[in-house]
Design a protein around this motif. Structure first.
Motif, PDB file in Angstrom:
ATOM      1  N   LEU A   1       0.811  -1.211   0.000  1.00  0.00           N
ATOM      2  CA  LEU A   1       0.000   0.000   0.000  1.00  0.00           C
ATOM      3  C   LEU A   1       0.851   1.271   0.000  1.00  0.00           C
ATOM      4  CD1 LEU A   1      -2.764  -1.049   2.555  1.00  0.00           C
ATOM      5  CD2 LEU A   1      -2.956  -0.940   0.056  1.00  0.00           C
ATOM      6  N   ALA A   2       2.114   1.163   0.366  1.00  0.00           N
ATOM      7  CA  ALA A   2       3.009   2.322   0.378  1.00  0.00           C
ATOM      8  C   ALA A   2       3.565   2.649  -1.006  1.00  0.00           C
ATOM      9  CB  ALA A   2       4.163   2.078   1.356  1.00  0.00           C
ATOM     10  N   ARG A   3       3.400   1.746  -1.959  1.00  0.00           N
ATOM     11  CA  ARG A   3       3.927   1.983  -3.301  1.00  0.00           C
ATOM     12  C   ARG A   3       3.090   3.059  -4.004  1.00  0.00           C
ATOM     13  NH1 ARG A   3       7.452  -2.145  -5.139  1.00  0.00           N
ATOM     14  NH2 ARG A   3       7.029  -1.507  -7.301  1.00  0.00           N
ATOM     15  N   PRO A   4       3.728   4.081  -4.580  1.00  0.00           N
ATOM     16  CA  PRO A   4       2.972   5.142  -5.255  1.00  0.00           C
ATOM     17  C   PRO A   4       2.055   4.631  -6.365  1.00  0.00           C
ATOM     18  CG  PRO A   4       5.222   5.858  -4.877  1.00  0.00           C
ATOM     19  CD  PRO A   4       5.171   4.407  -4.504  1.00  0.00           C
ATOM     20  N   ALA A   5       2.520   3.664  -7.143  1.00  0.00           N
ATOM     21  CA  ALA A   5       1.681   3.141  -8.224  1.00  0.00           C
ATOM     22  C   ALA A   5       0.450   2.429  -7.673  1.00  0.00           C
ATOM     23  CB  ALA A   5       2.485   2.186  -9.107  1.00  0.00           C
ATOM     24  N   VAL A   6       0.591   1.775  -6.536  1.00  0.00           N
ATOM     25  CA  VAL A   6      -0.550   1.118  -5.898  1.00  0.00           C
ATOM     26  C   VAL A   6      -1.542   2.161  -5.416  1.00  0.00           C
ATOM     27  CG1 VAL A   6      -1.274  -0.301  -3.942  1.00  0.00           C
ATOM     28  CG2 VAL A   6       0.768  -0.932  -5.263  1.00  0.00           C
ATOM     29  N   GLN A   7      -1.040   3.211  -4.787  1.00  0.00           N
ATOM     30  CA  GLN A   7      -1.918   4.264  -4.284  1.00  0.00           C
ATOM     31  C   GLN A   7      -2.710   4.903  -5.422  1.00  0.00           C
ATOM     32  OE1 GLN A   7       0.601   6.905  -2.020  1.00  0.00           O
ATOM     33  NE2 GLN A   7       1.288   5.265  -0.664  1.00  0.00           N
ATOM     34  N   ARG A   8      -2.071   5.084  -6.574  1.00  0.00           N
ATOM     35  CA  ARG A   8      -2.788   5.644  -7.722  1.00  0.00           C
ATOM     36  C   ARG A   8      -3.784   4.627  -8.273  1.00  0.00           C
ATOM     37  NH1 ARG A   8       2.541   7.127  -9.045  1.00  0.00           N
ATOM     38  NH2 ARG A   8       2.619   5.538 -10.687  1.00  0.00           N
ATOM     39  N   GLY A   9      -3.330   3.394  -8.444  1.00  0.00           N
ATOM     40  CA  GLY A   9      -4.149   2.389  -9.089  1.00  0.00           C
ATOM     41  C   GLY A   9      -5.401   2.014  -8.312  1.00  0.00           C
ATOM     42  N   LEU A  10      -5.353   2.144  -6.995  1.00  0.00           N
ATOM     43  CA  LEU A  10      -6.516   1.789  -6.172  1.00  0.00           C
ATOM     44  C   LEU A  10      -7.723   2.687  -6.449  1.00  0.00           C
ATOM     45  CD1 LEU A  10      -4.815   1.008  -2.730  1.00  0.00           C
ATOM     46  CD2 LEU A  10      -6.037  -0.618  -4.192  1.00  0.00           C
ATOM     47  N   GLY A  11      -7.501   3.835  -7.069  1.00  0.00           N
ATOM     48  CA  GLY A  11      -8.602   4.740  -7.347  1.00  0.00           C
ATOM     49  C   GLY A  11      -8.925   4.884  -8.824  1.00  0.00           C
ATOM     50  N   ILE A  12      -8.455   3.950  -9.651  1.00  0.00           N
ATOM     51  CA  ILE A  12      -8.656   4.031 -11.102  1.00  0.00           C
ATOM     52  C   ILE A  12      -9.484   2.840 -11.572  1.00  0.00           C
ATOM     53  CG2 ILE A  12      -7.507   4.026 -13.353  1.00  0.00           C
ATOM     54  CD1 ILE A  12      -5.095   5.358 -11.973  1.00  0.00           C
ATOM     55  N   PRO A  13     -10.535   3.113 -12.370  1.00  0.00           N
ATOM     56  CA  PRO A  13     -11.099   4.411 -12.765  1.00  0.00           C
ATOM     57  C   PRO A  13     -11.779   5.088 -11.574  1.00  0.00           C
ATOM     58  CG  PRO A  13     -11.817   2.668 -14.266  1.00  0.00           C
ATOM     59  CD  PRO A  13     -11.217   2.005 -13.053  1.00  0.00           C
ATOM     60  N   ALA A  14     -11.754   6.390 -11.562  1.00  0.00           N
ATOM     61  CA  ALA A  14     -12.343   7.143 -10.447  1.00  0.00           C
ATOM     62  C   ALA A  14     -13.854   6.961 -10.445  1.00  0.00           C
ATOM     63  CB  ALA A  14     -11.985   8.612 -10.554  1.00  0.00           C
ATOM     64  N   ARG A  15     -14.403   6.717  -9.267  1.00  0.00           N
ATOM     65  CA  ARG A  15     -15.857   6.634  -9.124  1.00  0.00           C
ATOM     66  C   ARG A  15     -16.448   8.035  -9.116  1.00  0.00           C
ATOM     67  NH1 ARG A  15     -17.770   1.672  -6.794  1.00  0.00           N
ATOM     68  NH2 ARG A  15     -16.077   0.285  -6.115  1.00  0.00           N
ATOM     69  N   PRO A  16     -17.619   8.235  -9.720  1.00  0.00           N
ATOM     70  CA  PRO A  16     -18.277   9.538  -9.621  1.00  0.00           C
ATOM     71  C   PRO A  16     -18.766   9.766  -8.196  1.00  0.00           C
ATOM     72  CG  PRO A  16     -19.719   7.965 -10.689  1.00  0.00           C
ATOM     73  CD  PRO A  16     -18.392   7.274 -10.519  1.00  0.00           C
ATOM     74  N   ALA A  17     -18.959  10.994  -7.831  1.00  0.00           N
ATOM     75  CA  ALA A  17     -19.413  11.325  -6.481  1.00  0.00           C
ATOM     76  C   ALA A  17     -20.732  10.629  -6.179  1.00  0.00           C
ATOM     77  CB  ALA A  17     -19.558  12.832  -6.331  1.00  0.00           C
ATOM     78  N   GLY A  18     -20.777   9.953  -5.034  1.00  0.00           N
ATOM     79  CA  GLY A  18     -21.990   9.293  -4.608  1.00  0.00           C
ATOM     80  C   GLY A  18     -22.195   7.910  -5.149  1.00  0.00           C
ATOM     81  N   ALA A  19     -21.283   7.436  -6.013  1.00  0.00           N
ATOM     82  CA  ALA A  19     -21.450   6.096  -6.609  1.00  0.00           C
ATOM     83  C   ALA A  19     -20.650   5.077  -5.824  1.00  0.00           C
ATOM     84  CB  ALA A  19     -21.003   6.102  -8.053  1.00  0.00           C
TER      85      ALA A  19
END
Length: 237
Positions: free
Chosen positions: A219-237
């Protein structure tokens, strides 16, 4: 300019950058396996959100790429031989992207197959068992008065966690010093079990300190931190 119009999925999710690999996904444990690997490799890609709340995965456009109606799926305009390749099943995609990039899958045949065995361990065991536990602990199954189904998956999840804890004792990653697609496949599921499913106490996660250590390193890896939120969910979804 690359033309992807022959693929119906691009009618619902138009490619703004058709020369890039197209990712159709959602930030679930299976989905982020691929986004994390893409972030780790540096391959150029364009993510498209497949929303379950609007049943995007059941649309004709998505089913044209993955008849199994599951995420993730990819469309690579520069596949083998320079021809577009459509691919589904996260394990197959991880192998493909590792080979395409020449990263995160050992070249030595013996270590390659050993890595693949741990990938299959996730696909056949960790994912299905943790997912069922999530259903019975967090989602609709939690309303069942009979707790035997839940307890069955608790016991099997603990067994799988113990296997991983033993494997990681004295190792930095599943394959030792080498960070591979085995880690990228397995560790998001462990993180999801403890985090999103909230099942840490239920499975006795504190009993697996070696696994917890490696999850934190992951979880400390920068690529992991970015990848965990891709694709970004829309607000409220």
């Amino acid at each position: 300019m690359t033309d992807l119009s022959a693929f119906p999925i691009t009618q619902k999710w138009p490619a703004q950058h058709p020369e890039r690999l197209q990712l159709y996904s959602l930030p679930t444990p299976n989905g982020v396996k691929v986004s994390i690997l893409l972030e780790e490799t540096g391959l150029a890609y364009e993510p498209h959100l497949v929303r379950f709340d609007t049943n995007d995965q059941l649309t004709p456009e998505f089913l044209s790429l993955n008849p199994n109606n599951k995420i993730p799926a990819i469309l690579d305009p520069q596949g083998p031989g320079g021809k577009p390749l459509a691919l589904f099943e996260s394990g197959a995609i991880l192998i493909y992207l590792a080979e395409k990039s020449g990263q995160f899958l050992p070249a030595d045949p013996a270590r390659r197959y050993e890595t693949l065995q741990w990938l299959m361990f996730q696909m056949g065991g960790v994912g299905p068992m943790f997912g069922q536990l999530g259903f019975f602990h967090k989602f609709a199954g939690k309303e069942y008065e009979d707790k035997r189904p839940r307890d069955r998956y608790v016991a099997e999840s603990r067994r799988l966690l113990a296997v991983l804890n033993q494997r990681l004792t004295g190792r930095a990653w599943i394959m030792g010093d080498d960070y591979t697609i085995a880690d990228i496949a397995i560790l998001p599921w462990v993180n999801n079990l403890i985090g999103f499913y909230g099942a840490g106490d239920l499975v006795g996660y504190k009993d697996f300190p070696e696994l917890a250590r490696v999850v934190q390193a992951f979880l400390a890896r920068p690529a992991v931190q970015r990848g965990l939120g891709i694709p970004a969910r829309p607000a409220g979804a």
